[in-house]
Design a protein around this motif. Structure first.
Motif: not given
Length: 203
Positions: A43-45, A103-104, A173-174, A181-184
């Motif tokens: 999620l962070y990545a 992160i927050i 995983a990262f 993320a890049a594609l999204t």
């Protein structure tokens, strides 16, 4: 003189208990707490990569290429003191608290840029530069110190082979999450807008 077959069998049975614990240690699965940590990392990545892709586009479309380059420079420079800040924070508080807090704060700072634009209708260069400073500081703090201490905190330092496997899973995983993320982000910008993509990825 050569040992008889019966003596060799007795020796093998006697040595088996000594070898068994090592085999069990190597086969011991990663704990649930580490798997949850990997899920959080994914999620962070996603958010980190979205910030890396979207922020320069914001700066470019609102203020031009010069401002975009300057903002990215500020981000990169802020990573250096961020790594030193991370070392101090981990010693003062705890790697887990520093990691979750970072992160927050990073997510809130990232969301504040499109939210402020949608609410006011104007782009604030000062606000954006402040976000880039925060982003660089947090990236340096987390990747420099806190992130490296969490696996050994969860798994311990006795089994180095297990730590290597955990580290490999972490980076795999990262990297996969960053690619997704890049594609999204690309698809969201095309389907909605830069602001819409920012809000979705920030959430």
């Amino acid at each position: 003189r050569p040992k008889s077959p019966s003596r060799r069998r007795r020796f093998a049975r006697a040595a088996a208990p000594l070898l068994k614990p090592d085999a069990e240690t190597r086969k011991k699965p990663l704990p649930r707490s580490y798997k949850l940590y990997l899920g959080g990392q994914v999620l962070y990545a996603l958010g980190q990569e979205a910030s890396t892709l979207i922020a320069p586009l914001y700066a470019y479309f609102q203020q031009g290429l010069g401002f975009a380059v300057a903002a990215q420079f500020v981000d990169l420079v802020s990573i250096i003191p961020g790594s030193m800040l991370g070392d101090w924070l981990v010693r003062k508080f705890d790697s887990k608290k520093v990691y979750l807090g970072g992160i927050i704060i990073h997510a809130a700072a990232f969301l504040s840029v499109p939210a402020a634009f949608l609410l006011t209708g104007t782009f604030s260069p000062v606000h954006f530069i402040a976000f880039k400073v925060v982003s660089g500081l947090i990236y340096g703090a987390l990747r420099g110190v806190a992130e490296k201490e969490i696996p050994s905190r969860i798994l311990g330092q006795e089994d180095m082979e297990r730590l290597k496997i955990a580290g490999s899973l972490f980076y795999a995983a990262f990297e996969v999450a960053e690619l997704v993320a890049a594609l999204t982000v690309t698809a969201l910008i095309a389907a909605t807008s830069l602001h819409g993509a920012s809000l979705v990825m920030g959430l």
